[in-house]
Design a protein around this motif. Structure first.
Motif, PDB file in Angstrom:
ATOM      1  N   GLU A  77      59.864 -43.408  48.632  1.00 43.38           N
ATOM      2  CA  GLU A  77      60.972 -42.478  48.399  1.00 43.38           C
ATOM      3  C   GLU A  77      60.485 -41.206  47.714  1.00 43.38           C
ATOM      4  O   GLU A  77      60.865 -40.094  48.068  1.00 43.38           O
ATOM      5  CB  GLU A  77      62.044 -43.132  47.501  1.00 43.38           C
ATOM      6  CG  GLU A  77      62.929 -44.145  48.183  1.00 43.38           C
ATOM      7  CD  GLU A  77      63.644 -43.548  49.381  1.00 43.38           C
ATOM      8  OE1 GLU A  77      64.293 -42.495  49.200  1.00 43.38           O
ATOM      9  OE2 GLU A  77      63.526 -44.126  50.482  1.00 43.38           O
ATOM     10  N   LEU A  78      59.626 -41.413  46.723  1.00 33.96           N
ATOM     11  CA  LEU A  78      59.103 -40.289  45.942  1.00 33.96           C
ATOM     12  C   LEU A  78      58.337 -39.319  46.840  1.00 33.96           C
ATOM     13  O   LEU A  78      58.450 -38.094  46.709  1.00 33.96           O
ATOM     14  CB  LEU A  78      58.186 -40.838  44.837  1.00 33.96           C
ATOM     15  CG  LEU A  78      57.678 -39.858  43.784  1.00 33.96           C
ATOM     16  CD1 LEU A  78      58.826 -39.368  42.916  1.00 33.96           C
ATOM     17  CD2 LEU A  78      56.629 -40.530  42.885  1.00 33.96           C
ATOM     18  N   SER A  79      57.573 -39.875  47.774  1.00 32.53           N
ATOM     19  CA  SER A  79      56.723 -39.028  48.621  1.00 32.53           C
ATOM     20  C   SER A  79      57.553 -38.121  49.536  1.00 32.53           C
ATOM     21  O   SER A  79      57.023 -37.187  50.132  1.00 32.53           O
ATOM     22  CB  SER A  79      55.776 -39.895  49.449  1.00 32.53           C
ATOM     23  OG  SER A  79      56.519 -40.579  50.429  1.00 32.53           O
ATOM     24  N   LYS A  80      58.848 -38.390  49.658  1.00 33.31           N
ATOM     25  CA  LYS A  80      59.699 -37.526  50.478  1.00 33.31           C
ATOM     26  C   LYS A  80      60.046 -36.224  49.761  1.00 33.31           C
ATOM     27  O   LYS A  80      60.620 -35.325  50.346  1.00 33.31           O
ATOM     28  CB  LYS A  80      60.992 -38.266  50.866  1.00 33.31           C
ATOM     29  CG  LYS A  80      60.734 -39.417  51.831  1.00 33.31           C
ATOM     30  CD  LYS A  80      61.999 -40.215  52.084  1.00 33.31           C
ATOM     31  CE  LYS A  80      61.669 -41.451  52.928  1.00 33.31           C
ATOM     32  NZ  LYS A  80      62.749 -42.453  52.836  1.00 33.31           N
ATOM     33  N   HIS A  81      59.723 -36.164  48.453  1.00 35.84           N
ATOM     34  CA  HIS A  81      59.973 -34.936  47.694  1.00 35.84           C
ATOM     35  C   HIS A  81      58.672 -34.138  47.586  1.00 35.84           C
ATOM     36  O   HIS A  81      57.617 -34.731  47.323  1.00 35.84           O
ATOM     37  CB  HIS A  81      60.485 -35.265  46.290  1.00 35.84           C
ATOM     38  CG  HIS A  81      61.778 -36.024  46.302  1.00 35.84           C
ATOM     39  ND1 HIS A  81      63.008 -35.421  46.178  1.00 35.84           N
ATOM     40  CD2 HIS A  81      62.029 -37.357  46.474  1.00 35.84           C
ATOM     41  CE1 HIS A  81      63.952 -36.340  46.242  1.00 35.84           C
ATOM     42  NE2 HIS A  81      63.393 -37.522  46.430  1.00 35.84           N
ATOM     43  N   ASP A  82      58.762 -32.846  47.793  1.00 35.40           N
ATOM     44  CA  ASP A  82      57.573 -32.012  47.692  1.00 35.40           C
ATOM     45  C   ASP A  82      57.443 -31.497  46.256  1.00 35.40           C
ATOM     46  O   ASP A  82      58.206 -30.631  45.830  1.00 35.40           O
ATOM     47  CB  ASP A  82      57.703 -30.846  48.677  1.00 35.40           C
ATOM     48  CG  ASP A  82      56.483 -29.944  48.639  1.00 35.40           C
ATOM     49  OD1 ASP A  82      55.597 -30.177  47.785  1.00 35.40           O
ATOM     50  OD2 ASP A  82      56.418 -29.008  49.471  1.00 35.40           O
ATOM     51  N   LEU A  86      59.284 -28.188  43.083  1.00 35.85           N
ATOM     52  CA  LEU A  86      60.115 -28.604  41.947  1.00 35.85           C
ATOM     53  C   LEU A  86      59.902 -27.719  40.723  1.00 35.85           C
ATOM     54  O   LEU A  86      58.840 -27.106  40.559  1.00 35.85           O
ATOM     55  CB  LEU A  86      59.808 -30.060  41.582  1.00 35.85           C
ATOM     56  CG  LEU A  86      60.089 -31.107  42.667  1.00 35.85           C
ATOM     57  CD1 LEU A  86      59.608 -32.478  42.203  1.00 35.85           C
ATOM     58  CD2 LEU A  86      61.566 -31.139  43.026  1.00 35.85           C
ATOM     59  N   SER A  87      60.916 -27.677  39.879  1.00 35.86           N
ATOM     60  CA  SER A  87      60.804 -26.958  38.605  1.00 35.86           C
ATOM     61  C   SER A  87      59.752 -27.660  37.742  1.00 35.86           C
ATOM     62  O   SER A  87      59.454 -28.839  37.966  1.00 35.86           O
ATOM     63  CB  SER A  87      62.157 -26.999  37.889  1.00 35.86           C
ATOM     64  OG  SER A  87      62.433 -28.333  37.489  1.00 35.86           O
ATOM     65  N   PRO A  88      59.184 -26.949  36.741  1.00 35.37           N
ATOM     66  CA  PRO A  88      58.178 -27.598  35.887  1.00 35.37           C
ATOM     67  C   PRO A  88      58.656 -28.927  35.307  1.00 35.37           C
ATOM     68  O   PRO A  88      57.912 -29.905  35.297  1.00 35.37           O
ATOM     69  CB  PRO A  88      57.932 -26.576  34.794  1.00 35.37           C
ATOM     70  CG  PRO A  88      58.232 -25.262  35.421  1.00 35.37           C
ATOM     71  CD  PRO A  88      59.352 -25.532  36.394  1.00 35.37           C
ATOM     72  N   ASN A  89      59.908 -28.955  34.840  1.00 29.90           N
ATOM     73  CA  ASN A  89      60.441 -30.181  34.250  1.00 29.90           C
ATOM     74  C   ASN A  89      60.471 -31.328  35.272  1.00 29.90           C
ATOM     75  O   ASN A  89      60.049 -32.451  34.979  1.00 29.90           O
ATOM     76  CB  ASN A  89      61.857 -29.891  33.706  1.00 29.90           C
ATOM     77  CG  ASN A  89      62.361 -31.009  32.811  1.00 29.90           C
ATOM     78  OD1 ASN A  89      61.604 -31.887  32.390  1.00 29.90           O
ATOM     79  ND2 ASN A  89      63.648 -31.002  32.526  1.00 29.90           N
ATOM     80  N   ASN A  90      60.929 -31.024  36.486  1.00 30.01           N
ATOM     81  CA  ASN A  90      60.985 -32.058  37.524  1.00 30.01           C
ATOM     82  C   ASN A  90      59.602 -32.430  38.048  1.00 30.01           C
ATOM     83  O   ASN A  90      59.348 -33.576  38.396  1.00 30.01           O
ATOM     84  CB  ASN A  90      61.868 -31.590  38.678  1.00 30.01           C
ATOM     85  CG  ASN A  90      63.339 -31.849  38.385  1.00 30.01           C
ATOM     86  OD1 ASN A  90      63.666 -32.774  37.641  1.00 30.01           O
ATOM     87  ND2 ASN A  90      64.217 -31.041  38.958  1.00 30.01           N
ATOM     88  N   LYS A  91      58.741 -31.448  38.107  1.00 28.64           N
ATOM     89  CA  LYS A  91      57.387 -31.698  38.608  1.00 28.64           C
ATOM     90  C   LYS A  91      56.675 -32.706  37.701  1.00 28.64           C
ATOM     91  O   LYS A  91      56.063 -33.663  38.166  1.00 28.64           O
ATOM     92  CB  LYS A  91      56.624 -30.374  38.616  1.00 28.64           C
ATOM     93  CG  LYS A  91      55.385 -30.383  39.477  1.00 28.64           C
ATOM     94  CD  LYS A  91      54.823 -28.973  39.536  1.00 28.64           C
ATOM     95  CE  LYS A  91      53.518 -28.939  40.286  1.00 28.64           C
ATOM     96  NZ  LYS A  91      52.978 -27.585  40.370  1.00 28.64           N
TER      97      LYS A  91
END
Ligand code: ZN
Ligand code: ZN
Length: 574
Positions: A77-82, A86-91
């Motif tokens: 699931e995680l790998s579906k997000h690039d 993402l913002s620094p906080n989300n990254k």
């Protein structure tokens, strides 16, 4: 056709809008946490999320299989997000989640502590919290306690099935800790039942389940006591496991060998500095007496003299409290970083349930208890035996107390916590990087002294070096014991002769390093990474470098691993 294209184009625009990568990731994080608590009910309770208080996971093969499937599916699931979008906080949250899931897979498939470390099986702590923490009425807590108890016999049955070639030290630790936990299900539970409004049959049922749980624990203790250790496993982790554990737990930009080298260099450096200071202070404390040849003995003699300057048992708490406003004033006057005046630290006498651990510690509200205060718990020495109190006060003498307050409170742990709450992230509150958190507190000790805190008093510097040497030598000890076959004799010599510790403290540390690994490296590794990052930024920015800006920027990323903060700070420069 044209209409269709235009329609598709609009559709794309709409879907781009609704597919904001950060929003999408926020949703993912929420479902991640929800499913994580379901998979790990005891961890949920510990984090203050009480929906699963009535269950206990059974540590059997099926449970491990489910954990692996869980990790794989969430990694997918995680790998579906690039993460680049993402913002620094989300990254940083992305990296933290990824590390945790991969770490779980590694623990199950390679580390396999569930086979060789019998002390991982101990339920007392989790059950004890259900009695002592007032997150709900005692009746509700006891009903969940009762339901959770039903799983205990199966829990210890699975533990017995898992154990293969355990280490002798972990076997003994498990015996000792499980014995220590029995009172939770006897005296502590009875006391709680007596204050409750449970019905008679509920009480009876609860008592019966507690008896079965006690029988299961006693059976486990007997199983371990009778265990025939033929070719027991060594407590030393070995190079491969150690390197991986370091990677997952510390999440440093440096590897084990680099940190080992840096710690040894630091030890040499500190010994040199301490020797110079001892020479400087020698006439003050020893007048014309001859100095010993051995510079480490010379340093120790000066340390012993400085340690005599300490608080009285009755004024110990007052001394600590008095220093907090002084530290605040210094940080602000020297422009070291902004301290939010609306969030003063509440100093309090340590509550009874913490008694016995003198010194000072921070109690922060958990992520599910947002309104709660943050307290600085200050221990009391009342009731201590005279010799114990004297030895404690020498260790936490007038100089060391200041370092302790910097580390725990301002601008150490407490200040970092205030900053991390400004970039709220449930992921970091729950799974924040301990190396960054400890590293920051250790870094601030040096930073304060570098900026003139304590008027460059040689006594304060000497005590700071002694304190810092402890984190340095802990790192050397941990790596040496687990990857370089260090003997007990060598370990104790490192701590007493080279780090000036008392024999009792050194022996305690030796016991700790035989049953734990890697955690002792976090303080020095975090310190080194932050210090190196600061110097790197100084080099890059030259005249434009500003210490206050650096500190505030660094802390704004929350409790993320330093290597990721570095990546983002460097990216922002370019
Ligand atoms: Zn004294
Ligand atoms: Zn700390």
């Amino acid at each position: 056709m044209r209409n269709l294209l235009a329609f598709l184009f609009i559709l794309m625009l709409v879907s781009c809008k609704t597919e904001d990568p950060n929003k999408k990731f926020e949703t993912f994080k929420d479902t991640f946490i929800e499913s994580y608590w379901k998979m790990y009910p005891e961890r949920a309770s510990n984090a203050g999320y009480h929906a699963y208080d009535n269950v206990l996971s059974i540590p059997n093969e099926d449970n491990r299989k489910r954990q692996l499937e869980f990790s794989d599916s969430l990694l997918n699931e995680l790998s579906k997000h690039d993460h680049n979008k993402l913002s620094p906080n989300n990254k940083t949250d992305y990296y933290i989640i990824e590390n945790r899931l991969k770490g779980t897979k590694w623990q199950i498939s390679e580390e396999r502590a569930f086979e060789w470390n019998p002390s991982v099986y101990n339920i007392a702590g989790d059950f004890s919290k259900m009695l002592s923490e007032n997150y709900d009425s005692i009746d509700v807590r006891l009903r969940n306690f009762s339901l959770r108890l039903k799983y205990v016999p199966a829990y210890y049955e699975a533990a017995k099935q898992n154990i293969k070639q355990p280490t002798v030290a972990h076997t003994n630790l498990a015996i000792q800790q499980n014995k220590g936990g029995l009172s939770v299900f006897n005296t502590d539970l009875i006391a709680a039942i007596n204050t409750s409004g449970l019905k008679d049959e509920e009480k009876k049922e609860l008592e019966k389940r507690a008896q079965d749980a006690v029988a299961a624990i006693e059976d486990y203790i007997k199983f371990l006591t009778d265990y025939k250790h033929e070719e027991p496993r060594t407590t030393r982790l070995g190079n491969d496991l150690y390197a991986k554990k370091f990677q997952y737990n510390i999440q440093s930009g440096y590897n084990v060998e680099q940190i080992f080298q840096k710690a040894n260099d630091r030890k040499q450096y500190l010994h040199g500095k301490m020797s110079e200071l001892a020479d400087e202070m020698w006439p003050k404390y020893f007048e014309n007496n001859a100095k010993p040849q051995d510079s480490l003995i010379k340093i120790k003699m000066i340390i012993d003299k400085i340690s005599l300057s300490h608080a009285h048992p009755d004024s110990f708490q007052i001394e600590i409290e008095k220093q907090i406003p002084e530290l605040e004033k210094f940080v602000t006057e020297k422009n070291l970083l902004y301290l939010d005046p609306s969030k003063p630290l509440v100093v309090r006498k340590e509550p009874d349930y913490m008694a016995g651990v003198a010194g000072a510690s921070i109690s922060a509200p958990g992520p599910y208890d947002k309104g709660g205060n943050t307290y600085y718990n200050v221990g009391s020495l009342s009731g201590w035996d005279k010799d114990a109190a004297e030895s404690y006060l020498r260790e936490y003498n007038d100089y060391m107390l200041q370092i302790l307050n910097i580390h725990e409170a301002i601008p150490g742990h407490y200040t970092q916590l205030v900053y991390s709450n400004q970039s709220p992230s449930m992921i970091k509150s729950l799974f924040g990087n301990g190396t960054m958190i400890e590293g920051w507190a250790v870094y601030t000790e040096l930073m304060m002294l570098e900026n003139g805190y304590g008027n460059n008093s040689p006594e304060l510097w000497m005590m700071y070096y002694k304190w810092h040497l402890r984190t340095v030598c802990n790192t050397i000890l941990d790596i040496s014991v687990h990857t370089k076959n260090m003997s007990e004799e060598e370990g104790l010599k490192l701590l007493t002769y080279e780090a000036f510790q008392e024999t009792a403290e050194a022996k305690g540390k030796w016991n700790r390093v035989t049953v734990t690994s890697v955690q002792l490296c976090s303080y020095f590794t975090g310190f080194t990474e932050i210090y190196d990052l600061r110097e790197e930024m100084k080099n890059k920015l030259q005249d434009k470098f500003d210490l206050k800006t650096f500190h505030e920027k660094f802390l704004s990323y929350g409790s993320a691993p330093v290597k990721f903060i570095r990546e983002m700070m460097l990216a922002e420069l370019n």
